[in-house]
Scaffold this motif. Structure first.
Motif, mmCIF file in Angstrom:
data_model
loop_
_atom_site.group_PDB
_atom_site.id
_atom_site.type_symbol
_atom_site.label_atom_id
_atom_site.label_comp_id
_atom_site.label_asym_id
_atom_site.label_seq_id
_atom_site.Cartn_x
_atom_site.Cartn_y
_atom_site.Cartn_z
ATOM 1 N N ALA A 134 0.820 -1.218 0.000
ATOM 2 C CA ALA A 134 0.000 0.000 0.000
ATOM 3 C C ALA A 134 0.849 1.261 0.000
ATOM 4 C CB ALA A 134 -0.972 0.026 1.180
ATOM 5 N N LEU A 284 -3.162 2.444 -1.119
ATOM 6 C CA LEU A 284 -4.362 1.701 -0.764
ATOM 7 C C LEU A 284 -4.807 2.105 0.641
ATOM 8 C CD1 LEU A 284 -3.215 -1.876 -1.862
ATOM 9 C CD2 LEU A 284 -4.723 -0.352 -3.151
ATOM 10 N N SER A 345 -9.796 -3.381 0.728
ATOM 11 C CA SER A 345 -9.316 -2.045 0.381
ATOM 12 C C SER A 345 -10.468 -1.167 -0.097
ATOM 13 C CB SER A 345 -8.244 -2.140 -0.709
ATOM 14 O OG SER A 345 -7.115 -2.846 -0.246
#
Length: 385
Positions: A134, A284, A345
């Motif tokens: 992420a 993310l 997510s």
């Protein structure tokens, strides 16, 4: 095919007239490959991340392969990687003839656990490839200690981490080399594309030969190479996108903070963990929803909010189930398995409006409440301490 029922997208590329003008300029120049735009984009991206050199590639996956080949990694070698990543981290190892060995992750950051990495080192291990999940760096100090003690290079799959920092230093400079990706879901994009950063001039030379047929002069091919070049049009787009990066990161940080303020403390949901000494790219926004993830995902999709599971663990993929040595013992990845069953997510792209952020938070809150009531779940946050 695009889903017309989706109202709030997971990602949203930021293209405007500047990118159109950049492409027009290249087309009018007549130089469409191996030109000044690639050289400039590589150096500007390297400068932004405080690295000496940047070598562009047509995709992030080919950039990973080039990193491995430049280290001389091939058949009979092993590379330690996480399973909590996009499949290309592991398949790039397979493409050069080596074997990916999966190590477990930290339950909060979803990045490689140095203790698990150390336990998987064998005489055949040639490198450790960490992924900044992420866009947030993991325990780079711990990984560096493990690699240094074993005499192994640390390689960075920084596909999601453009602009991220660890202890005030940009990621992409902690390993011998680092790959960044520019696919459409990334914070900045060239459609497809990748880049390798390094401070090693010898490595740069090998990367450049691999990218362009091993060519040292016109029709002079000194080594085996490939056609892995990024077009001049893409490089020109990348230069424009790079100028937007800091604004994008600032906006995404504000959006993530707003989501966290609205969702923190919601029973059944754990918001993303923030490494105290790191500044992630917020590529993310991944929550944990033990026991109710699938119900919440279905609920959000029904409401037109594009949530997604990032990522199904690589060691479960059919290609690795069929590959001898690739998975080792899946039971040896208990944290990965646990996280994978709960992660979800949410949209966090920088073009979200305040109203859309509020709508996402309200939808998640409602979905969690309905899922918890229907399953009578009493989930315990993964990694709670």
């Amino acid at each position: 095919m695009p889903d017309n029922n989706v109202r709030i997208r997971l990602a949203s590329p930021d293209f405007g007239e500047e990118e159109v003008d950049a492409v027009r300029r290249v087309l009018c120049s007549g130089v469409l490959t191996n030109g000044a735009e690639n050289a400039a984009f590589g150096q500007e991206f390297a400068d932004r991340h405080q690295a000496r050199f940047g070598v562009t590639f047509c995709t992030g996956t080919t950039a990973l392969q080039a990193m491995l080949l430049a280290e001389g990694i091939g058949p009979g070698d092993e590379v330690i990687v996480p399973s909590m990543t996009f499949v290309a981290t592991a398949t790039s190892v397979c493409h050069v003839g080596a074997t990916p060995v999966f190590a477990d992750i930290d339950p909060r950051t979803f990045n490689l656990d140095p203790v698990s990495v150390e336990a998987r080192i064998t005489p055949s291990t040639r490198a450790v490839m960490t992924v900044h999940y992420a866009g947030q760096p993991g325990d780079l100090d711990g990984l560096a200690r493990v690699c240094d003690a074993a005499g192994l290079p640390l390689l960075e799959d920084a596909a999601q981490a453009a602009g991220a920092e660890y202890r005030g230093r940009p990621v992409g400079t902690f390993g011998r080399s680092a790959m960044f990706s520019f696919t459409p879901t990334k914070n900045i994009t060239t459609g497809e594309g990748g880049i390798v950063l390094t401070d090693d001039p010898d490595l740069v030379e090998r990367l450049q030969l691999l990218r362009n047929h091993g060519q040292t002069g016109l029709y002079q091919h000194e080594s085996l190479g490939y056609n892995w070049r990024l077009t001049e049009m893409q490089a020109a787009i990348g230069r424009v996108q790079l100028r937007k990066l800091d604004v994008i990161l600032q906006r995404k940080q504000l959006i993530a903070e707003s989501l966290t303020q609205r969702l923190v403390g919601l029973p059944g949901l754990t918001t993303p963990y923030q490494v105290p000494v790191a500044r992630g790219s917020r590529m993310l926004y991944t929550c944990l929803l033990p026991g109710i993830r699938d119900q919440v995902l279905a609920d959000l999709l029904d409401q037109g909010i594009e949530a997604r599971i990032y990522f199904p663990p690589v060691h479960r993929q059919p290609i690795f189930a069929r590959r001898e040595g690739g998975t080792r013992d899946p039971a040896a990845l208990p944290v990965t398995e646990s996280v994978a069953s709960a992660m979800l997510s949410l949209p966090v792209h920088h073009q979200l409006t305040a109203a859309e952020v509020a709508e996402i938070a309200d939808a998640v809150t409602g979905a969690v409440g309905r899922s918890t009531m229907s399953t009578h779940a009493r989930p315990t946050p993964i990694g709670a301490r």
